[in-house]
Design an enzyme around this catalytic site. Structure first.
Site, PDB file in Angstrom:
ATOM      1  CG  ASP A 158      -1.701  -1.294   1.349  1.00 55.49           C
ATOM      2  OD1 ASP A 158      -2.288  -1.705   0.336  1.00 55.49           O
ATOM      3  OD2 ASP A 158      -1.710  -1.906   2.435  1.00 55.49           O
ATOM      4  CG  HIS A 186      -3.511  -4.906   3.909  1.00 59.52           C
ATOM      5  ND1 HIS A 186      -3.249  -4.171   2.783  1.00 59.52           N
ATOM      6  CD2 HIS A 186      -3.986  -6.090   3.469  1.00 59.52           C
ATOM      7  CE1 HIS A 186      -3.543  -4.880   1.713  1.00 59.52           C
ATOM      8  NE2 HIS A 186      -3.996  -6.049   2.099  1.00 59.52           N
TER       9      HIS A 186
HETATM   10  P1  NAX Z   1      -2.961 -17.931  -2.985  1.00 59.70           P
HETATM   11  O1  NAX Z   1      -4.326 -18.390  -2.633  1.00 59.70           O
HETATM   12  O2  NAX Z   1      -2.502 -18.021  -4.401  1.00 59.70           O
HETATM   13  O3  NAX Z   1      -1.887 -18.715  -2.091  1.00 59.70           O
HETATM   14  C1  NAX Z   1      -2.076 -18.998  -0.746  1.00 59.70           C
HETATM   15  C2  NAX Z   1      -1.413 -20.323  -0.477  1.00 59.70           C
HETATM   16  O4  NAX Z   1      -1.501 -20.586   0.923  1.00 59.70           O
HETATM   17  C3  NAX Z   1      -2.062 -21.505  -1.191  1.00 59.70           C
HETATM   18  O5  NAX Z   1      -1.084 -22.224  -1.907  1.00 59.70           O
HETATM   19  C4  NAX Z   1      -2.646 -22.319  -0.056  1.00 59.70           C
HETATM   20  O6  NAX Z   1      -2.648 -23.722  -0.306  1.00 59.70           O
HETATM   21  C5  NAX Z   1      -1.694 -21.969   1.073  1.00 59.70           C
HETATM   22  N1  NAX Z   1      -2.200 -22.278   2.410  1.00 59.70           N
HETATM   23  C6  NAX Z   1      -3.477 -22.262   2.863  1.00 59.70           C
HETATM   24  N2  NAX Z   1      -3.536 -22.658   4.140  1.00 59.70           N
HETATM   25  C7  NAX Z   1      -2.262 -22.910   4.525  1.00 59.70           C
HETATM   26  C8  NAX Z   1      -1.672 -23.353   5.723  1.00 59.70           C
HETATM   27  N3  NAX Z   1      -2.416 -23.630   6.786  1.00 59.70           N
HETATM   28  N4  NAX Z   1      -0.332 -23.502   5.756  1.00 59.70           N
HETATM   29  C9  NAX Z   1       0.424 -23.244   4.689  1.00 59.70           C
HETATM   30  N5  NAX Z   1      -0.080 -22.835   3.508  1.00 59.70           N
HETATM   31  C10 NAX Z   1      -1.401 -22.666   3.430  1.00 59.70           C
HETATM   32  O7  NAX Z   1      -2.870 -16.423  -2.465  1.00 59.70           O
HETATM   33  P2  NAX Z   1      -1.801 -15.297  -2.842  1.00 59.70           P
HETATM   34  O8  NAX Z   1      -2.326 -14.485  -3.970  1.00 59.70           O
HETATM   35  O9  NAX Z   1      -0.459 -15.887  -2.957  1.00 59.70           O
HETATM   36  O10 NAX Z   1      -1.895 -14.364  -1.544  1.00 59.70           O
HETATM   37  C11 NAX Z   1      -1.424 -14.816  -0.285  1.00 59.70           C
HETATM   38  C12 NAX Z   1      -2.037 -14.016   0.835  1.00 59.70           C
HETATM   39  O11 NAX Z   1      -1.607 -12.656   0.774  1.00 59.70           O
HETATM   40  C13 NAX Z   1      -3.564 -13.934   0.785  1.00 59.70           C
HETATM   41  O12 NAX Z   1      -4.061 -14.136   2.111  1.00 59.70           O
HETATM   42  C14 NAX Z   1      -3.841 -12.513   0.348  1.00 59.70           C
HETATM   43  O13 NAX Z   1      -5.094 -12.053   0.797  1.00 59.70           O
HETATM   44  C15 NAX Z   1      -2.704 -11.789   1.000  1.00 59.70           C
HETATM   45  N6  NAX Z   1      -2.334 -10.471   0.470  1.00 59.70           N
HETATM   46  C16 NAX Z   1      -1.954  -9.510   1.361  1.00 59.70           C
HETATM   47  C17 NAX Z   1      -1.466  -8.291   0.976  1.00 59.70           C
HETATM   48  C18 NAX Z   1      -1.008  -7.305   1.971  1.00 59.70           C
HETATM   49  O14 NAX Z   1      -0.674  -6.201   1.574  1.00 59.70           O
HETATM   50  N7  NAX Z   1      -0.940  -7.602   3.269  1.00 59.70           N
HETATM   51  C19 NAX Z   1      -1.430  -7.916  -0.468  1.00 59.70           C
HETATM   52  C20 NAX Z   1      -1.386  -9.109  -1.364  1.00 59.70           C
HETATM   53  C21 NAX Z   1      -2.313 -10.226  -0.953  1.00 59.70           C
HETATM   54  O15 NAX Z   1      -3.624  -9.893  -1.328  1.00 59.70           O
END
Ligand code: NAX
Length: 330
Positions: A158, A186
């Site tokens: 952000d 966020h």
């Molecule tokens: P994805 O859904 O592509 O990847 C998430 C991964 O986490 C998947 O491979 C899933 O299998 C895995 N996972 C789920 N539960 C798990 C567990 N208990 N242990 C280990 N792995 C696990 O999401 P992606 O686009 O890579 O985003 C990742 C996270 O970042 C999301 O929660 C998203 O909302 C968050 N974000 C946060 C941002 C921020 O500024 N703080 C911005 C970017 C993003 O939106």
């Protein structure tokens, strides 16, 4: 040569993971002279994907990459970890906010214990998975032996988006814009504040507020453009942002560990020590400077009424998320 640092990436089979892993292996996060060992964690349904990602990491033949572990075992993943990047979690698209918090509290509680028991005692943690501030809060509460200053959440994306908005508005290079602030949470109500931002004009630093000379834009479209940037990208790309998030993760860890340049600050979600009247203990995004691996909150900034209102609203939001999180623990 330096000893390698062990970097854990959870959710490593996901979108951001795919963009982040080669950046870490190329030294974009910890520096070109810092060898790394990468531990990738994901869940069983994604074990095959994780294997594929590992093959690509090996095929990268990265000189700094001294080892890779791909696992679905949280204990194996957390062993000896120096830096933990928490991308893994239950996805927002499938749950309302309350459901999302419940699901993630369970995950972050378990991963906090694993980190506490198996990671290096001075492990530095960055939580990215949403709701990022509250996941970080849970991690902090359930890993009490990890120093609380070591647990942070991501608002750097952000922050970088806010820098870009100003750079586009003023038609200056993004590298010449500094000292925006992302306050608080966020979330869709996040608040980018440009009241203290400056532009390096080559002959000195000018205030963004004076250069833009339009409080209306700074208090309206500037804010909503940053808030909605993620959605705007999804609409265009038909996928959520991944490499800009990964790059922001590198910026966050890089500046935390290697320091912020003199005279500049960045935004990080960190535990509140009561600065700016924010409830102590909350994970709240503040302007921080970093030196020798330690952050400190920039003090004494003048806060106008508009900013104060936003900062308080975000504090309220975080207190509410915290209550929901705690209610799921009983
Ligand atoms: P994805 O859904 O592509 O990847 C998430 C991964 O986490 C998947 O491979 C899933 O299998 C895995 N996972 C789920 N539960 C798990 C567990 N208990 N242990 C280990 N792995 C696990 O999401 P992606 O686009 O890579 O985003 C990742 C996270 O970042 C999301 O929660 C998203 O909302 C968050 N974000 C946060 C941002 C921020 O500024 N703080 C911005 C970017 C993003 O939106």
């Amino acid at each position: 040569e330096k000893d390698p640092l062990i970097v854990l990436v959870t959710g490593a089979a996901g979108q951001i993971g795919y963009a982040l892993l080669p950046m870490i292996a190329r030294g974009a996060m910890l520096g070109q002279d810092q060898p790394v060992i990468i531990h990738m964690l994901d869940i069983e349904p994604n074990a095959e994907t994780l294997k594929g990602v590992k093959m690509e990491l090996m095929d990268g033949a990265f000189p700094l990459l001294k080892g890779v572990i791909a696992t679905t075992d949280v204990i194996e993943a957390c062993k000896g970890v120096d830096v933990a990047i928490m991308l893994g979690g239950f996805p927002r698209r499938k749950e309302d906010n309350k459901g999302l918090i419940y699901k993630n509290v369970a995950i972050y509680k378990a991963q906090a214990s694993a980190l506490e028991q198996h990671a290096d005692t001075n492990c530095k943690v960055l939580v990215v998975a949403n709701p990022a501030n509250t996941n970080a809060l849970i991690l902090k509460e359930f890993a009490p032996s990890i120093p609380e200053e070591n647990i942070t959440s991501l608002t750097r994306l952000d922050h970088n988006r806010a820098l870009n908005q100003i750079s586009e508005n003023l038609n200056v290079h993004v590298g010449d814009v500094t000292n925006v602030i992302i306050w608080g949470n966020h979330s869709s109500n996040l608040y980018p504040d440009a009241n203290h931002a400056t532009v390096n004009t080559g002959v000195g630093h000018n205030s963004v507020k004076e250069l833009i000379n339009d409080d209306h834009w700074l208090n309206t479209d500037f804010i909503t453009n940053v808030q909605k940037r993620g959605q705007t990208i999804v609409k265009a790309r038909r996928l959520s942002c991944a490499f800009s998030a990964a790059s922001a993760v590198c910026d966050h860890m890089h500046d935390w560990i290697l320091g912020t340049p003199k005279g500049t600050w960045v935004s990080m979600g960190v535990y509140s020590d009561g600065s700016y009247g924010i409830q102590p203990g909350l994970i709240y995004s503040f302007p921080v400077t970093c030196e020798k691996g330690e952050w400190s909150i920039v003090q004494g900034l003048k806060i106008d009424e508009f900013a104060r209102e936003k900062m308080d609203a975000l504090q309220k939001e975080l207190i509410e998320e915290k209550l929901v999180a705690y209610s799921s623990l009983h």
